[in-house]
Enzyme design. Structure first.
Site, PDB file in Angstrom:
ATOM      1  N   HIS A 173     -18.271  -5.926  -8.243  1.00  0.00           N
ATOM      2  CA  HIS A 173     -17.471  -7.265  -8.225  1.00  0.00           C
ATOM      3  C   HIS A 173     -15.969  -6.794  -7.710  1.00  0.00           C
ATOM      4  CE1 HIS A 173     -21.010  -8.771  -9.669  1.00  0.00           C
ATOM      5  NE2 HIS A 173     -20.958  -9.887  -8.934  1.00  0.00           N
ATOM      6  N   ARG A 209     -19.082  -6.647  -3.722  1.00  0.00           N
ATOM      7  CA  ARG A 209     -18.696  -8.189  -3.438  1.00  0.00           C
ATOM      8  C   ARG A 209     -17.393  -8.101  -3.630  1.00  0.00           C
ATOM      9  NH1 ARG A 209     -20.889 -13.142  -7.284  1.00  0.00           N
ATOM     10  NH2 ARG A 209     -18.639 -13.047  -8.007  1.00  0.00           N
ATOM     11  N   TYR A 216     -13.403 -19.586  -8.181  1.00  0.00           N
ATOM     12  CA  TYR A 216     -14.599 -18.814  -8.438  1.00  0.00           C
ATOM     13  C   TYR A 216     -14.742 -17.403  -8.309  1.00  0.00           C
ATOM     14  CZ  TYR A 216     -19.190 -16.695  -8.695  1.00  0.00           C
ATOM     15  OH  TYR A 216     -20.047 -15.892  -8.964  1.00  0.00           O
ATOM     16  N   ASP A 265     -20.037 -14.304  -2.324  1.00  0.00           N
ATOM     17  CA  ASP A 265     -20.764 -15.261  -2.875  1.00  0.00           C
ATOM     18  C   ASP A 265     -19.743 -16.803  -2.684  1.00  0.00           C
ATOM     19  OD1 ASP A 265     -22.245 -17.106  -4.388  1.00  0.00           O
ATOM     20  OD2 ASP A 265     -21.927 -15.995  -6.222  1.00  0.00           O
ATOM     21  N   HIS A 275     -20.964 -19.663  -3.800  1.00  0.00           N
ATOM     22  CA  HIS A 275     -21.257 -20.310  -4.692  1.00  0.00           C
ATOM     23  C   HIS A 275     -21.819 -21.971  -4.520  1.00  0.00           C
ATOM     24  CE1 HIS A 275     -21.011 -20.713  -9.258  1.00  0.00           C
ATOM     25  NE2 HIS A 275     -21.372 -19.132  -9.270  1.00  0.00           N
ATOM     26  N   GLU A 317     -23.930 -15.008  -0.026  1.00  0.00           N
ATOM     27  CA  GLU A 317     -24.643 -15.775  -1.015  1.00  0.00           C
ATOM     28  C   GLU A 317     -24.340 -17.168  -1.304  1.00  0.00           C
ATOM     29  OE1 GLU A 317     -24.554 -13.308  -4.492  1.00  0.00           O
ATOM     30  OE2 GLU A 317     -24.508 -14.969  -5.830  1.00  0.00           O
ATOM     31  N   GLU A 334     -30.262 -17.508  -7.421  1.00  0.00           N
ATOM     32  CA  GLU A 334     -29.979 -17.270  -9.102  1.00  0.00           C
ATOM     33  C   GLU A 334     -30.277 -18.472  -9.708  1.00  0.00           C
ATOM     34  OE1 GLU A 334     -25.687 -16.031  -8.550  1.00  0.00           O
ATOM     35  OE2 GLU A 334     -25.249 -17.900  -9.279  1.00  0.00           O
ATOM     36  N   ARG A 341     -32.922 -14.040  -4.748  1.00  0.00           N
ATOM     37  CA  ARG A 341     -31.808 -13.546  -6.106  1.00  0.00           C
ATOM     38  C   ARG A 341     -32.555 -14.079  -7.284  1.00  0.00           C
ATOM     39  NH1 ARG A 341     -27.123 -14.120  -6.856  1.00  0.00           N
ATOM     40  NH2 ARG A 341     -26.788 -12.207  -7.525  1.00  0.00           N
ATOM     41  N   HIS A 385     -30.042 -11.580  -9.306  1.00  0.00           N
ATOM     42  CA  HIS A 385     -28.869 -11.931 -10.045  1.00  0.00           C
ATOM     43  C   HIS A 385     -28.614 -10.856 -11.293  1.00  0.00           C
ATOM     44  CE1 HIS A 385     -26.875 -15.408 -12.622  1.00  0.00           C
ATOM     45  NE2 HIS A 385     -25.757 -14.655 -12.022  1.00  0.00           N
ATOM     46  N   ASP A 435     -23.608 -12.912 -17.957  1.00  0.00           N
ATOM     47  CA  ASP A 435     -24.476 -13.780 -18.864  1.00  0.00           C
ATOM     48  C   ASP A 435     -26.076 -13.346 -18.778  1.00  0.00           C
ATOM     49  OD1 ASP A 435     -23.817 -14.837 -16.050  1.00  0.00           O
ATOM     50  OD2 ASP A 435     -25.424 -16.263 -16.566  1.00  0.00           O
ATOM     51  N   GLU A 446     -27.543  -6.842  -8.415  1.00  0.00           N
ATOM     52  CA  GLU A 446     -26.265  -7.111  -8.936  1.00  0.00           C
ATOM     53  C   GLU A 446     -26.004  -6.495 -10.271  1.00  0.00           C
ATOM     54  OE1 GLU A 446     -25.478 -11.241  -9.602  1.00  0.00           O
ATOM     55  OE2 GLU A 446     -23.226 -11.074  -9.768  1.00  0.00           O
ATOM     56  N   TRP A 479     -20.069 -26.545  -8.685  1.00  0.00           N
ATOM     57  CA  TRP A 479     -19.260 -25.512  -9.061  1.00  0.00           C
ATOM     58  C   TRP A 479     -19.814 -24.126  -8.500  1.00  0.00           C
ATOM     59  CZ3 TRP A 479     -20.417 -21.521 -12.508  1.00  0.00           C
ATOM     60  CH2 TRP A 479     -19.505 -20.506 -12.688  1.00  0.00           C
TER      61      TRP A 479
HETATM   62  O1  EZ4 Z   1     -21.771 -18.070 -11.682  1.00  0.00           O
HETATM   63  O2  EZ4 Z   1     -24.049 -16.154 -13.672  1.00  0.00           O
HETATM   64  O3  EZ4 Z   1     -23.753 -14.138  -8.546  1.00  0.00           O
HETATM   65  N1  EZ4 Z   1     -23.335 -14.466  -9.375  1.00  0.00           N
HETATM   66  C1  EZ4 Z   1     -22.880 -15.670  -9.910  1.00  0.00           C
HETATM   67  C2  EZ4 Z   1     -22.631 -15.727 -11.440  1.00  0.00           C
HETATM   68  C3  EZ4 Z   1     -22.854 -17.243 -11.897  1.00  0.00           C
HETATM   69  C4  EZ4 Z   1     -22.966 -16.944 -13.395  1.00  0.00           C
HETATM   70  C5  EZ4 Z   1     -23.461 -18.333 -13.962  1.00  0.00           C
HETATM   71  O4  EZ4 Z   1     -23.768 -18.262 -15.305  1.00  0.00           O
HETATM   72  O5  EZ4 Z   1     -22.808 -16.532  -9.035  1.00  0.00           O
HETATM   73  O6  EZ4 Z   1     -21.257 -15.531 -11.483  1.00  0.00           O
HETATM   74 CO    CO Z   2     -23.892 -16.100  -7.106  1.00  0.00          CO
END
Ligand code: EZ4
Ligand code: CO
Length: 416
Positions: free
Chosen positions: A135, A160, A172, A224, A226, A250, A276, A297, A326, A330, A353, A416
């Protein structure tokens, strides 16, 4: 009320004698299930659902773990069906994450009992290593370019890129810590972010122009969105980015509306990756069977474990859709280990990823997987090759840390 009925069926395998939930916060929260058999073999599974950790911990502790005691640990499929069909209330991220954790731990146990790494139980190696993407991100384009250079120097074959948007205080995917992006913030109430699709769509193409202009086309480039765009906006962005030959774009739109992807696909040849936040094969059925996406994903931890994720990837293979699991911070090292065994064995692997964990996390979860030249390798240890150091885990108590919410500039709630 009678006691839960033990598994009286015939079987040679050991029975589950203990199943417990460990919540720990070595920098960020992780929920882990540890299962022990009557032969003393243990297995681990990741049960982390970012920002909703204790809901899964309770689901496991209060409802799942007690029902596992006495069951044959070698009956992975049966236990999966027992937890899925037996709950009556099917699917959903909390339920499926809990099932995933148990399933992962049982595969770990089966590998240890067999004396084989899990990828061997899944059919063996279908490639030499698991290609991963890193990333690169920054407040401005210059910062992102420096980061891309770092990743390419480390040998990454896929990167990415995410950049700050002028006029928005936070964006983000952009973080101060370069190797560890963590959107969840410690505290009770979620932090508030703002968003403007107009500002984003105007700024972001310049990033790809700069990256391809400086580094060329010799590596995979990803981005991404998002879940923030409408199908029309996503189609426009995909079309605009075609000349930069993205490996994937993505989550262009919130994907619970699967038919929306028909509009995107009709307008652009930029490959699309989604999944994801999906937790079952039903969530991606239309996207896959109508060939509305190029990469699925879904992950081990959020899509029902190795057993269910393999089913999703098998369906995807029929339609030429490849995996792209994904793998943000986390998702614990337990999930990463499990993902690598599956990635190594399936025919339709695409990309994995990989966001590095902090040193504290790596210490709590000792593991055998390693990175070399753009690939991750799960290692040859029987089982998954990952464990949790429970003593160390105790030193890091749970800390509430919700994910942010997102509003348009006029205050309207947005994805988000
Ligand atoms: O926002 O895992 O592609 N990765 C993502 C992550 C998600 C987090 C949410 O818990 O979109 O950064
Ligand atoms: Co993502």
């Amino acid at each position: 009320m009678s006691e839960p009925s033990p598994d009286n069926s015939a079987g040679s395998g050991a029975r589950i004698v203990d199943a417990r939930v460990i919540v720990t916060c070595p920098g960020r929260n992780f929920v882990t299930v540890k299962i022990t058999t009557s032969d003393g073999v243990t297995g681990v599974g990741d049960a982390t659902l970012n920002g909703r950790e204790l809901a899964v911990a309770s689901y496991l502790q209060d409802h799942v773990c007690p029902a596992l005691i006495g069951r044959h640990a070698d009956r992975i499929e049966d236990i999966w069906q027992y937890l899925y069909k037996g709950a009556y209330w099917r699917r959903g991220p909390v339920t499926m994450t809990a099932i995933a954790a148990v399933d992962t731990a049982l595969w770990d146990i089966k590998g240890k009992v067999a004396g084989l790494p899990v990828y061997q139980l899944l059919g063996g190696r279908a490639r030499e290593g698991v290609t991963v993407y890193g990333h690169a991100n920054g407040q401005d384009v210059a910062e992102v370019l420096d980061e891309v250079a770092q990743y390419l120097e480390h040998g990454y074959k896929a990167v990415r890129v995410q950049v700050g948007i002028p006029g928005l205080p936070v964006t983000y995917g952009v973080s101060k810590d370069k190797l560890f992006y963590e959107p969840a913030q410690k505290g009770i109430a979620p932090s508030e972010a703002t968003w403007s699709t107009e500002l984003y769509l105007r700024h972001v193409p310049g990033l790809f122009d700069a990256v391809r202009g400086k580094f060329g086309f010799g590596f995979h480039l990803l981005h991404d969105a998002h879940h923030r765009l409408t199908p029309t906006e996503a189609a426009r962005l995909g079309k605009r980015l075609e000349e930069y030959e993205l490996f994937w774009l993505e989550d262009p739109t919130p994907a619970e509306s699967q038919d929306a992807f028909r509009i995107i696909k009709q307008h652009t040849t930029t490959p699309i990756a989604v999944g994801e936040v999906f937790n079952s094969i039903w969530d991606c059925q239309q996207l896959i069977t109508e060939r509305l996406i190029d990469f699925i994903r879904t992950t081990v931890v959020h899509a029902g474990g190795i057993t269910h994720l393999r089913r999703i990837f098998n369906l995807a293979e029929l339609y030429g859709v490849r995996s792209g699991s994904h793998g943000a911070t986390d998702l614990s090292p337990v999930c990463m280990a499990a993902a690598l065994h599956l990635d190594l064995s399936i025919p339709n692997f695409g990309l994995q990823e990989y966001m590095r964990h902090t040193a504290a996390t790596d210490e709590v979860f000792p593991h055998t997987y390693w990175f070399e030249g753009g690939y991750l390798h799960p290692g040859e240890t029987p089982g998954l090759g990952v464990d949790i150091d429970e003593k160390l885990a105790e030193r890091y108590p749970y800390q509430p840390a919700p994910l942010p919410v997102n509003r348009l500039l006029d205050g309207t709630m947005h994805s988000w």
